[in-house]
Design a protein around this motif. Structure first.
Motif, short mmCIF file in Angstrom:
data_model
loop_
_atom_site.label_atom_id
_atom_site.label_comp_id
_atom_site.label_asym_id
_atom_site.label_seq_id
_atom_site.Cartn_x
_atom_site.Cartn_y
_atom_site.Cartn_z
N HIS A 81 63.21 80.91 -33.10
CA HIS A 81 64.67 80.83 -33.22
C HIS A 81 65.11 80.60 -34.66
O HIS A 81 66.28 80.40 -34.93
CB HIS A 81 65.20 79.71 -32.33
CG HIS A 81 64.63 78.37 -32.67
ND1 HIS A 81 63.28 78.11 -32.65
CD2 HIS A 81 65.22 77.23 -33.06
CE1 HIS A 81 63.07 76.86 -33.00
NE2 HIS A 81 64.23 76.30 -33.27
N PHE A 140 64.42 87.46 -38.09
CA PHE A 140 63.78 86.54 -37.17
C PHE A 140 62.37 87.05 -36.86
O PHE A 140 62.13 88.26 -36.94
CB PHE A 140 64.60 86.41 -35.88
CG PHE A 140 65.86 85.61 -36.07
CD1 PHE A 140 65.83 84.22 -35.92
CD2 PHE A 140 67.05 86.21 -36.44
CE1 PHE A 140 66.97 83.47 -36.11
CE2 PHE A 140 68.19 85.46 -36.64
CZ PHE A 140 68.15 84.09 -36.47
N PRO A 144 70.15 84.17 -26.82
CA PRO A 144 68.92 84.85 -27.23
C PRO A 144 67.69 84.18 -26.61
O PRO A 144 67.59 82.96 -26.60
CB PRO A 144 68.91 84.71 -28.75
CG PRO A 144 70.03 83.84 -29.12
CD PRO A 144 70.83 83.49 -27.91
N GLU A 146 64.84 83.91 -27.67
CA GLU A 146 64.00 83.18 -28.63
C GLU A 146 64.51 81.76 -28.85
O GLU A 146 63.83 80.95 -29.46
CB GLU A 146 63.97 83.89 -29.99
CG GLU A 146 63.37 85.27 -29.97
CD GLU A 146 64.35 86.31 -29.44
OE1 GLU A 146 65.57 86.15 -29.65
OE2 GLU A 146 63.90 87.29 -28.82
N GLY A 147 65.73 81.50 -28.44
CA GLY A 147 66.30 80.18 -28.68
C GLY A 147 67.59 80.30 -29.46
O GLY A 147 67.96 81.36 -29.95
N ILE A 148 68.30 79.16 -29.57
CA ILE A 148 69.55 79.15 -30.32
C ILE A 148 69.19 79.34 -31.79
O ILE A 148 68.44 78.54 -32.35
CB ILE A 148 70.28 77.80 -30.13
CG1 ILE A 148 70.53 77.54 -28.64
CG2 ILE A 148 71.58 77.76 -30.91
CD1 ILE A 148 71.28 78.63 -27.92
N PRO A 149 69.68 80.43 -32.42
CA PRO A 149 69.21 80.72 -33.78
C PRO A 149 69.61 79.65 -34.79
O PRO A 149 70.71 79.13 -34.77
CB PRO A 149 69.87 82.07 -34.10
CG PRO A 149 70.94 82.26 -33.11
CD PRO A 149 70.64 81.43 -31.91
N PRO A 182 66.39 73.85 -29.02
CA PRO A 182 66.98 75.19 -29.20
C PRO A 182 66.24 76.27 -28.41
O PRO A 182 66.85 77.24 -27.98
CB PRO A 182 66.86 75.45 -30.70
CG PRO A 182 66.70 74.12 -31.32
CD PRO A 182 66.00 73.26 -30.32
N GLN A 183 64.94 76.08 -28.19
CA GLN A 183 64.19 77.08 -27.43
C GLN A 183 64.31 76.86 -25.93
O GLN A 183 64.11 77.78 -25.14
CB GLN A 183 62.71 77.06 -27.84
CG GLN A 183 62.51 77.53 -29.26
CD GLN A 183 61.03 77.63 -29.61
OE1 GLN A 183 60.29 78.37 -29.00
NE2 GLN A 183 60.61 76.87 -30.60
#
Lengths: 258, 230, 225
Positions: free
Chosen positions: A103, A145, B223, B225-228, B147-148
Motif C-alpha cells: 500500500h 506502487f 484498493p 493492496e491497502g489504503i495507499p 491499512p492492509q
C-alpha cells in the motif's frame, strides 16, 4: 582480522521434533561476502531468520557485532526489546518474497523506516532514497506502487529499502527464488555491484551457484543443520572434499541429467 | 390516523399512497436503530477481538465464551432478557435504546470475527519486513497492518450493517415503532395486512439492494493492496 | 410469587421439542430449496435462472420477520382477493418462512461452492463425454458439498436462533413457553437465563452434529497438489 561480526556458538534450533540447526558453529568476518548453499530444508534460511530475530533459538549463543542477541542462562533468555532493536539496526534483510509494503509507493517503502525509526528529516530520507533508486536503476518508478512493478524490480526496491537503513550487515534470503528466470539477472547484477563496491558484510542464501562462485569470499555448504564443508569458492566448486557436497553440486549444476 | 397522517380506504392504490408516509416514518426509525446498533457492534466487537487475542488465557478464554454465547442465542431472547431484566437492576432504558443495545451485542460477536480475520489476513512477510526495518509495534500496526486490513474489514462490516437492518423488525416486540410495527398497527386498525406488509417487503428490498450495491461499490473502490500511503 | 425454577422445566422442555422439530424440518426443507435455487441460478435455462435469482434476492433482501408476518397475516388476504383459501396454520407458516429464508442464503453457498470446483474438473468430465447432468451429479456436486459444509453449519445455527421468531405468531416453541412463564411469574431473570442457556446448549450440539457431517463428507475433498 578483528573479531567476527557474526558468530554462532553451538546454536540449536528446533521446530517441534525436527532439529533444524544442530549445535551450529559459524562465523562471518567484517566485510566478508559469505554464501550459504545446501539442499532445501537444511537450515540455510533459518540462519538468516535467527540473525534478524524472526526466529528464536533453543540453545547456544548468537553474537552480532560482538554482543549476544540472546543470553544463554538456563536455556535461552530473551534479551530486552531495546537491545534487540539496537542489534537489528545493524542488519538489513532482503526476503525471498520481497515483502514490500503493497500500500506504499516505492519512495514511501524506502523512506518509511529511515524517517520513523532513524528519525531522519523527510527531505534527507528522500534524497537518500533517490540515491539508492539510482543505484538499483529504478529512479523513474519512484511514485509507483509495488504491484505496478515486475518481480525483479520489486526485489531491487527491497534491496534499496534495506540499504536505506545503512546496515553494516546485509542478509539475502534466496533473493531470486521467487523470480521468473529472465528477471533473475537484473537482481543478481545489483547484488554483485554491492558486493564489489561496498564494504558491507553480506550473507547470502542462494541456489544460483555460478553467482555464488563469482561474488563470495567464502562458500558454506549446509546439510542437515550443520556445516558439512566451507572454503573459498574455487575449492568448494572445483574440488570439494566431502562426498555430500559433491553429490549436491552434481544435482544442482546438472539438474536435467537423466 | 398514525403520526398525524390519515389513511384513505377509498381504493387499494389510495390506501397504499396514504400509508406510505407512515411507513417511511417507521423506516427512518429502522435506519436509526440499525445505525446505532451497528455503531455499538463496531466498538464492542473491537473490544472482544482485542480481548480474544490477549496472550493471557484467563482473559482470552472468557471473551471467547461470551462471543460464542452471543452468537449462538437468538436476538429475540437477548432482547427480552435486556428489556425485562435490566430494569430489575435499576437500569431503565427507552425501548429504542434497549433494542439498539441488543442488536449491538448480538452483532459484536460477528464484528469481532471480522476484525480478527481482517488483521490475520495480512501476510506474515509484512510483519517480518516491519520487524527487519525496526518499525515499532505501534507504527507497524497503524501504518502497515491496519491499512492492509481495511479493504477486507470494511466491506464485511457493510454486509453486517445490511443484516442488522433486516433484524430491526424484531425490536417491534418491545414496542419500538420501526417499519414492520407501523405496518402491523395499520393492519390491526384497517384489517388490511396485505398492502402494508407487502409494502414493507418492497421497501426492504429496495433498501437492501441499494445498501448491498453500496457495499459492492466500496469493495471495488478500496484498493486490494491497502489504503495507499504516498 | 415463589416458584422453584425446576417447575419451569416441563413447559420449557415441551417448547424445546417444538423448537427442535422446527429447526430440523426447516433446515432440511431449506437445504432442498438451497440446492434447487443454487443450481438453478447457474442453469443455462434463462427462465430457471430468473426464478432462482428472484427467489434468492427477495428472501435475502427482506427481513425474516416480515416474511413470517406476510405469510401468516397477508397471504390469507391475498388468497381471499383471488378467491382462494390460503389460511395456513402457524406451524406451516413458521416452517415455510424459516426454510424459504434459510434456503435463499443457502442457495448462495451452494452456488459459491459449485463455482469453486476447479474448471479442470469440468474439462475432464467433458473429455470423458459426460452429459452436463452427469457432470453436475457425479463430478461437481460431490466435490462442492465438503466446500459448503462449514457455511451450512453456520446457517443451521442461524436457523435454530430464527425459530424463536415463530413465538410471535403464537407457536408454542421454547421462547413462547418462556414468555408465558414470565407473564405468569414475573420471574424474568430465571426464566430468560434458562432459555438462553437452553438455546446455547442446543446450538453447541447442533454445531457438533454439523461438524460430524462435515467430517464424514470430508473424504470427497478435492485433491490438493
Amino acid at each position: 582480522m578483528s573479531d567476527p561480526i557474526i558468530r554462532f556458538d553451538n546454536v540449536v534450533k528446533r521446530f517441534g521434533d525436527h532439529t533444524v540447526l544442530d549445535r551450529l558453529n559459524f562465523t562471518v568476518n567484517r566485510g566478508e561476502k559469505v554464501t550459504i548453499i545446501g539442499p532445501s530444508g537444511s537450515g540455510k534460511s533459518t540462519v538468516l531468520r535467527i540473525l534478524m530475530t524472526l526466529e528464536g533459538i533453543e540453545g547456544g549463543v548468537v553474537h552480532v557485532g560482538g554482543e549476544p542477541l540472546w543470553h544463554e542462562a538456563d536455556g535461552v533468555t530473551p534479551a530486552s526489546e531495546a537491545h534487540l532493536r539496537r542489534k537489528r539496526a545493524e542488519m538489513g534483510m532482503v526476503f525471498q518474497q520481497f515483502n514490500l509494503f503493497p500500500h506504499m509507493t516505492v519512495l514511501r517503502n524506502i523512506t518509511e523506516a529511515p524517517v520513523r525509526v532513524l528519525g531522519l528529516p523527510k527531505a534527507e530520507a528522500k534524497a537518500r532514497a533517490e540515491e539508492l533508486l539510482e543505484l538499483v536503476g529504478l529512479t523513474e518508478h519512484m511514485a509507483k506502487f509495488p504491484h505496478q512493478l515486475s518481480g525483479g524490480q520489486q526485489q531491487r526496491v527491497a534491496i534499496a529499502r534495506a540499504l536505506a537503513m545503512r546496515p553494516s550487515i546485509l542478509l539475502f534470503d534466496e533473493p531470486t527464488s521467487a523470480l521468473d528466470p529472465e528477471l533473475v539477472g537484473e537482481v543478481l547484477g545489483v547484488i554483485r555491484r554491492l558486493a564489489e563496491e561496498h564494504d558491507l558484510t553480506m550473507l547470502l542464501v542462494t541456489h544460483e551457484m555460478r553467482f555464488a562462485r563469482e561474488v563470495s569470499d567464502r562458500v558454506v555448504f549446509f546439510d542437515q543443520g550443520r556445516i558439512r564443508e566451507e572454503g573459498a569458492p574455487e575449492e568448494i566448486f572445483t574440488d570439494p572434499s566431502e562426498e555430500r557436497t559433491r553429490e549436491f553440486l552434481k544435482t544442482t549444476l546438472e539438474p536435467s541429467s537423466p | 390516523m398514525l403520526f398525524g397522517f390519515e389513511w384513505d380506504l377509498s381504493s387499494p392504490l389510495a390506501f397504499a399512497v396514504s400509508i406510505l408516509p407512515m411507513l417511511l416514518t417507521g423506516m427512518w426509525v429502522t435506519i436509526q436503530a440499525a445505525v446505532l446498533g451497528f455503531a455499538l457492534a463496531l466498538v464492542l466487537g473491537l473490544v472482544w477481538a482485542v480481548l480474544k487475542a490477549a496472550p493471557l488465557r484467563i482473559i482470552a478464554w472468557p471473551a471467547a465464551v461470551v462471543t460464542e454465547f452471543l452468537r449462538d442465542t437468538p436476538l429475540l431472547v437477548q432482547l427480552f432478557f435486556l428489556y425485562y431484566v435490566l430494569p430489575e437492576y435499576g437500569i431503565v432504558l427507552p425501548a429504542f435504546m434497549t433494542g439498539a443495545l441488543a442488536l449491538g451485542l448480538q452483532y459484536s460477536a460477528y464484528t469481532a470475527e471480522v476484525y480478527r480475520a481482517g488483521l490475520q489476513a495480512v501476510p506474515r512477510g509484512q510483519h517480518e519486513a516491519a520487524l527487519a526495518l525496526n518499525l515499532t509495534p505501534a507504527r507497524k500496526f497503524t501504518h502497515i497492518v491496519v491499512p492492509q486490513a481495511i479493504p477486507r474489514i470494511v466491506p464485511a462490516m457493510g454486509n453486517y450493517l445490511v443484516s442488522i437492518m433486516k433484524d430491526v423488525p424484531v425490536l417491534s416486540v418491545v414496542t419500538v415503532l420501526e417499519m414492520l410495527n407501523v405496518a402491523r398497527i395499520i393492519g390491526d386498525r384497517t384489517f388490511d395486512y396485505l398492502i402494508p406488509l407487502s409494502m414493507v417487503g418492497a421497501i426492504y428490498l429496495v433498501m437492501t439492494l441499494i445498501a448491498s450495491a453500496g457495499v459492492r461499490a466500496l469493495d471495488t473502490y478500496l484498493p486490494k493492496e491497502g489504503i495507499p500511503l504516498k | 410469587m415463589d416458584v422453584h425454577w425446576t417447575e419451569y422445566l416441563p413447559p420449557l422442555l415441551e417448547g424445546a421439542w417444538v423448537t427442535i422439530r422446527l429447526t430440523v424440518f426447516s433446515t432440511l426443507l431449506g437445504a432442498i430449496l438451497a440446492f434447487a435455487a443454487g443450481v438453478g441460478r447457474l442453469s443455462r435455462n434463462a427462465a430457471l435462472r430468473a426464478v432462482s435469482v428472484a427467489y434468492i434476492e427477495v428472501f435475502r433482501g427482506t427481513s425474516l420477520l416480515v416474511q413470517l408476518f406476510w405469510l401468516y397475516f397477508a397471504l390469507p388476504l391475498a388468497g381471499q382477493a383471488v378467491g382462494l383459501d390460503l389460511r395456513i396454520p402457524p406451524v406451516i407458516a413458521g416452517i415455510l418462512a424459516l426454510s424459504l429464508n434459510i434456503g435463499a442464503y443457502g442457495a448462495e453457498v451452494v452456488r459459491g461452492a459449485i463455482q469453486s470446483v476447479h474448471t479442470g474438473q469440468h474439462e475432464a468430465a467433458l473429455a470423458l463425454n459426460f452429459t452436463p447432468r452427469q457432470t453436475l451429479a457425479r463430478v461437481t456436486i460431490p466435490q462442492a458439498i465438503p466446500e459448503m459444509m462449514p457455511s451450512f453449519g453456520n446457517l443451521a445455527v442461524q436457523n435454530l436462533k430464527d425459530t424463536a421468531l415463530v413465538s410471535l405468531i403464537s407457536l408454542g416453541d421454547m421462547t413462547f413457553r418462556a414468555e408465558q412463564i414470565r407473564n405468569f411469574t414475573q420471574d424474568s431473570v430465571t426464566v430468560y437465563s434458562m432459555l438462553l442457556a437452553m438455546y446455547f446448549g442446543m446450538a453447541l450440539v447442533l454445531t457438533a452434529m454439523m461438524r460430524g457431517i462435515e467430517h464424514s463428507v470430508g473424504r470427497w475433498r478435492p485433491v490438493r497438489s
